[in-house]
Design an enzyme around this catalytic site. Structure first.
Site, PDB file in Angstrom:
ATOM      1  N   LYS A 193       0.763  -0.715   0.088  1.00 53.63           N
ATOM      2  CA  LYS A 193      -0.053   0.259  -0.206  1.00 53.63           C
ATOM      3  C   LYS A 193       1.415   0.873  -0.156  1.00 53.63           C
ATOM      4  O   LYS A 193       1.660   1.299   0.861  1.00 53.63           O
ATOM      5  CB  LYS A 193      -1.412   0.294   1.316  1.00 53.63           C
ATOM      6  CG  LYS A 193      -1.507   1.215   1.340  1.00 53.63           C
ATOM      7  CD  LYS A 193      -2.565   1.574   1.893  1.00 53.63           C
ATOM      8  CE  LYS A 193      -1.608   2.872   3.264  1.00 53.63           C
ATOM      9  NZ  LYS A 193      -1.552   3.839   2.215  1.00 53.63           N
ATOM     10  N   GLY A 244       6.677   4.514   8.043  1.00 54.56           N
ATOM     11  CA  GLY A 244       6.253   5.828   8.239  1.00 54.56           C
ATOM     12  C   GLY A 244       6.089   6.352  10.006  1.00 54.56           C
ATOM     13  O   GLY A 244       7.379   6.427  10.590  1.00 54.56           O
ATOM     14  N   SER A 245       5.527   6.812  10.382  1.00 53.99           N
ATOM     15  CA  SER A 245       5.550   7.580  11.583  1.00 53.99           C
ATOM     16  C   SER A 245       5.678   6.507  13.086  1.00 53.99           C
ATOM     17  O   SER A 245       4.929   5.316  12.974  1.00 53.99           O
ATOM     18  CB  SER A 245       4.018   8.313  11.597  1.00 53.99           C
ATOM     19  OG  SER A 245       3.290   7.832  11.872  1.00 53.99           O
ATOM     20  N   GLY A 249       3.531   3.478  13.477  1.00 55.27           N
ATOM     21  CA  GLY A 249       4.037   2.252  13.914  1.00 55.27           C
ATOM     22  C   GLY A 249       3.635   1.825  14.931  1.00 55.27           C
ATOM     23  O   GLY A 249       3.635   0.409  15.445  1.00 55.27           O
ATOM     24  N   GLU A 266      10.502   1.164  10.641  1.00 60.42           N
ATOM     25  CA  GLU A 266      10.965   1.896  10.429  1.00 60.42           C
ATOM     26  C   GLU A 266      10.520   2.985  10.205  1.00 60.42           C
ATOM     27  O   GLU A 266       9.583   3.808   9.492  1.00 60.42           O
ATOM     28  CB  GLU A 266      11.121   1.487   8.484  1.00 60.42           C
ATOM     29  CG  GLU A 266      12.672   1.977   8.417  1.00 60.42           C
ATOM     30  CD  GLU A 266      13.052   3.392   7.812  1.00 60.42           C
ATOM     31  OE1 GLU A 266      13.225   4.301   9.193  1.00 60.42           O
ATOM     32  OE2 GLU A 266      12.601   3.889   6.729  1.00 60.42           O
ATOM     33  N   CYS A 300      13.775  10.329   7.168  1.00 59.97           N
ATOM     34  CA  CYS A 300      13.446  10.021   8.076  1.00 59.97           C
ATOM     35  C   CYS A 300      15.341  10.240   9.120  1.00 59.97           C
ATOM     36  O   CYS A 300      14.700  10.012  10.014  1.00 59.97           O
ATOM     37  CB  CYS A 300      13.261   8.075   8.723  1.00 59.97           C
ATOM     38  SG  CYS A 300      13.884   7.957   6.976  1.00 59.97           S
ATOM     39  N   GLU A 397      10.331  15.281  15.326  1.00 61.44           N
ATOM     40  CA  GLU A 397      10.859  15.567  14.598  1.00 61.44           C
ATOM     41  C   GLU A 397       9.758  16.196  13.354  1.00 61.44           C
ATOM     42  O   GLU A 397       8.609  16.420  14.158  1.00 61.44           O
ATOM     43  CB  GLU A 397      10.010  13.670  13.789  1.00 61.44           C
ATOM     44  CG  GLU A 397      10.390  14.132  11.628  1.00 61.44           C
ATOM     45  CD  GLU A 397      10.139  12.014  12.134  1.00 61.44           C
ATOM     46  OE1 GLU A 397       9.185  11.711  12.272  1.00 61.44           O
ATOM     47  OE2 GLU A 397      11.669  11.260  11.416  1.00 61.44           O
TER      48      GLU A 397
HETATM   49  P1  NAI Z   1       1.925   7.914   8.911  1.00 55.72           P
HETATM   50  O1  NAI Z   1       2.745   7.533   9.033  1.00 55.72           O
HETATM   51  O2  NAI Z   1       0.255   8.426   9.160  1.00 55.72           O
HETATM   52  O3  NAI Z   1       1.495   7.566   6.941  1.00 55.72           O
HETATM   53  C1  NAI Z   1       2.687   6.726   6.601  1.00 55.72           C
HETATM   54  C2  NAI Z   1       1.728   4.977   5.549  1.00 55.72           C
HETATM   55  O4  NAI Z   1       1.288   4.737   6.778  1.00 55.72           O
HETATM   56  C3  NAI Z   1       1.373   5.529   5.096  1.00 55.72           C
HETATM   57  O5  NAI Z   1       0.640   4.606   3.934  1.00 55.72           O
HETATM   58  C4  NAI Z   1      -0.714   5.672   5.668  1.00 55.72           C
HETATM   59  O6  NAI Z   1      -1.567   5.472   4.844  1.00 55.72           O
HETATM   60  C5  NAI Z   1      -0.541   4.513   6.764  1.00 55.72           C
HETATM   61  N1  NAI Z   1      -1.158   4.805   7.590  1.00 55.72           N
HETATM   62  C6  NAI Z   1      -2.038   5.679   7.982  1.00 55.72           C
HETATM   63  N2  NAI Z   1      -2.984   5.100   9.291  1.00 55.72           N
HETATM   64  C7  NAI Z   1      -2.207   3.693   9.381  1.00 55.72           C
HETATM   65  C8  NAI Z   1      -2.624   2.790  10.013  1.00 55.72           C
HETATM   66  N3  NAI Z   1      -3.565   3.152  11.396  1.00 55.72           N
HETATM   67  N4  NAI Z   1      -2.256   1.848  10.622  1.00 55.72           N
HETATM   68  C9  NAI Z   1      -1.354   1.011   8.875  1.00 55.72           C
HETATM   69  N5  NAI Z   1      -1.194   2.311   8.130  1.00 55.72           N
HETATM   70  C10 NAI Z   1      -1.102   2.783   8.071  1.00 55.72           C
HETATM   71  O7  NAI Z   1       2.984   9.139   7.920  1.00 55.72           O
HETATM   72  P2  NAI Z   1       2.283  10.790   8.147  1.00 55.72           P
HETATM   73  O8  NAI Z   1       0.884  10.763   8.828  1.00 55.72           O
HETATM   74  O9  NAI Z   1       2.088  10.529   6.291  1.00 55.72           O
HETATM   75  O10 NAI Z   1       3.087  11.881   8.139  1.00 55.72           O
HETATM   76  C11 NAI Z   1       3.157  11.905   9.756  1.00 55.72           C
HETATM   77  C12 NAI Z   1       4.689  12.139  10.550  1.00 55.72           C
HETATM   78  O11 NAI Z   1       4.633  11.210  10.433  1.00 55.72           O
HETATM   79  C13 NAI Z   1       5.449  13.114   9.495  1.00 55.72           C
HETATM   80  O12 NAI Z   1       5.307  14.588  10.056  1.00 55.72           O
HETATM   81  C14 NAI Z   1       6.574  12.015   9.855  1.00 55.72           C
HETATM   82  O13 NAI Z   1       7.153  13.037  11.213  1.00 55.72           O
HETATM   83  C15 NAI Z   1       6.811  11.031  10.339  1.00 55.72           C
HETATM   84  N6  NAI Z   1       6.592  10.300   8.581  1.00 55.72           N
HETATM   85  C16 NAI Z   1       7.826   9.400   9.517  1.00 55.72           C
HETATM   86  C17 NAI Z   1       8.358   9.149   7.801  1.00 55.72           C
HETATM   87  C18 NAI Z   1       9.598   8.096   8.044  1.00 55.72           C
HETATM   88  O14 NAI Z   1       9.976   7.422   6.736  1.00 55.72           O
HETATM   89  N7  NAI Z   1      10.028   7.463   9.147  1.00 55.72           N
HETATM   90  C19 NAI Z   1       7.261   8.762   6.526  1.00 55.72           C
HETATM   91  C20 NAI Z   1       6.149   9.882   7.127  1.00 55.72           C
HETATM   92  C21 NAI Z   1       6.370  10.476   7.659  1.00 55.72           C
HETATM   93 MG    MG Z   2      -0.618   9.950   9.683  1.00 58.08          MG
END
Ligand code: NAI
Ligand code: MG
Length: 487
Positions: A193, A244-245, A249, A266, A300, A397
């Site tokens: 996804k 992701g966040s 996680g 990660e 990240c 972050e």
């Molecule tokens: P997020 O963690 O919500 O999104 C990342 C992925 O997880 C997306 O594909 C999203 O659709 C999916 N996701 C969201 N909620 C989920 C759930 N409950 N179960 C399974 N999958 C889910 O991150 P978001 O909201 O885009 O960004 C928020 C903050 O997270 C950013 O400001 C940043 O600080 C951090 N982040 C860190 C990343 C990294 O590479 N470590 C990447 C993206 C965001």
């Molecule tokens: Mg989110």
């Protein structure tokens, strides 16, 4: 007097501007509407959402919002395909992976343009970093597919079955490659996804899968927001790989506790970039800039906390500000752009909130003069000085082009301050002394420590974190391990 000195330190004469160098978007053919790629076919869904270009908010395409039922179906299809895929000789699976790598390299311009269009990152980065690395990961793991029996001495690796993979929006195609390549090489099938703001390169990747004649059902792509991700976590998968966040996680880890499904995470970071007074100063300044302004700081492992040894604080900050003034912020599709658009309105608001908190708490802000486009999501490269470790901008972050500068006196103090964070993904050390690099690397609680460089990646090298940055490694042989059962 040198020419630069005559101009008062300005790198180019005043009034010199770059001619626009826009990359043409003609090479990208978008469909009006995309379904889900399952079992080698496009399936329709009830709900759709619009994906936009962050540089001007223009709509690009309608993308499917997969329901829990759609996800369940995709996982069942991946399950059906898994026995035959696992039974193939490794050298056969390798052929497919090599094909994918080659096709990605051949179509790299098309992918780079689409990545910049949908994600907002500068074309020179998607062209020179994301695409070569994405192809490189497929090449690298293709090489392991027929050597698995030698990869883990005295142990026999077996594929897990179906891997559910959830990726973010900062390196959409590259994260797809990090996830899909090792999973397939090890004999698993996948349901992936992409993030809701950047689904388009993953959907174009389906065409590569078709071109490579991968058996149907081996790679399945389901689009949607967090609800779709949550449905994938709950579906009948054998493993979840998430980037992701930290917040999401943690939620996934809670959800999977006791289910027997494997998990790698990660997550976020707040990396320390540590500059000692014996370093090559100009190179360090380049490394600082690359560390935080690369990909608008949507990284990240971004070097978002700069620790400068007190004795060189002034020259470092002075050189840094001068260098920042030369960064070109603007159209991601312009080949001269250094800093592109912020990925989404939501992310822009998060950056604005944290920057406001930095000002309120008493840090001093500097932003070079730059004209930001009127439409789209933009944030100027920013540096904060006078930052205390307790400030939110030094703790949380930001995931944007915002750097916090702190100081230290001794290596011991640098280590203590650098480790004073819930995260542990990466760190950078700038010094002339090899012995000090090793001394620091031993003590920094970070999965990756760069020495006299930053944000450097290679498919052969494992990447991953400690503490709230997650667990499990991607890249290298280490990146294969989470996709096999060892007996
Ligand atoms: P997020 O963690 O919500 O999104 C990342 C992925 O997880 C997306 O594909 C999203 O659709 C999916 N996701 C969201 N909620 C989920 C759930 N409950 N179960 C399974 N999958 C889910 O991150 P978001 O909201 O885009 O960004 C928020 C903050 O997270 C950013 O400001 C940043 O600080 C951090 N982040 C860190 C990343 C990294 O590479 N470590 C990447 C993206 C965001
Ligand atoms: Mg989110």
């Amino acid at each position: 007097m040198t020419d630069v000195a005559k101009r008062g330190g300005a790198p180019v004469p005043a009034g010199w501007t770059y001619a626009p160098a826009p990359e043409s978007t003609d090479i990208v053919r978008l469909q009006e509407r995309y379904g889900l790629y399952v079992g080698g076919e496009w399936l329709e869904t009830k709900e759709h959402f619009t994906t936009v270009a962050p540089r001007d908010e223009s709509p690009l395409a309608e993308v499917a919002q997969a329901s829990a039922k759609d996800v369940k179906n995709a996982v069942a299809v991946a399950r059906d395909a898994s026995a035959a895929w696992a039974a193939l000789p490794g050298s056969e699976r390798a052929k497919y992976l090599f094909r994918i790598a080659r096709i990605l390299a051949e179509r790299s311009r098309e992918f780079a343009v689409l990545e910049s269009l949908n994600g907002g990152k500068p074309i020179k980065e998607s062209r020179d970093v994301d695409l070569p690395l994405a192809a490189g990961h497929f090449f690298y793991y293709a090489g392991w597919a027929d050597k698995l029996e030698y990869a883990f001495p005295n142990r026999t690796p077996k594929p897990l079955g179906v891997a559910g993979q959830i990726i973010p929006w900062n390196f959409p195609l590259l994260m797809l490659a990090w996830k899909i390549a090792p999973a397939l090489a090890a004999g698993n099938t996948v349901v992936l996804k992409p993030a809701e703001t950047t689904p388009l390169t993953a959907l174009l990747f389906c065409d590569v899968v078709r071109q490579a004649e991968l058996p149907p059902g081996v790679v399945n792509i389901v689009t949607g927001d967090g609800r779709t991700g949550a449905a994938l976590v709950d579906a009948d998968v054998d493993k979840i790989a998430f980037t992701g966040s930290t917040e999401v996680g943690k939620a996934i880890q809670r959800r999977l506790a006791g289910t027997g499904k494997k998990l790698t995470l990660e997550l976020g970071g707040k990396a320390a970039n540590i500059v000692f007074d014996d370093c090559a100063l100009d190179q360090a300044v380049e490394g600082i800039v690359n560390g935080i302004y690369f990909n608008q700081g949507h990284v990240c492992c971004a070097g978002s906390r700069l620790f400068v040894q007190e004795s060189i604080y002034e020259p470092v900050v002075d050189k840094l500000k001068k260098r920042m003034a030369t960064l070109r912020v603007g159209d991601p599709l312009d080949k001269n752009t250094d800093v592109g658009a912020i990925n989404s309105r939501m992310q822009l608001e998060k950056i604005e909130e944290l920057v406001a908190a930095g000002k309120d708490e008493g840090a001093e802000i500097y932003q070079p003069p730059c004209v930001l486009p009127e439409r789209g999501y933009w944030f100027a490269p920013t540096v904060f000085t006078n930052v205390a470790q307790s400030y939110r901008i030094a703790q949380e972050e930001i995931f944007g082009p915002v750097l916090s500068v702190l100081t230290f006196r001794t290596p011991e103090e640098a280590v203590e301050k650098a480790n004073n964070t819930p995260y542990g993904l990466s760190a950078g050390v700038w010094t002339e002394k090899g012995s000090r690099i090793l001394w620091m690397a031993e003590r920094l609680r970070a999965g990756v420590v760069w020495a006299n460089t930053f944000n450097r990646f290679d498919p052969t090298s494992p990447f991953g974190g400690y503490k709230e940055s997650g667990f499990g490694r991607e890249g290298g042989l280490h990146g294969m391990e989470p996709y096999v059962e060892l007996t």
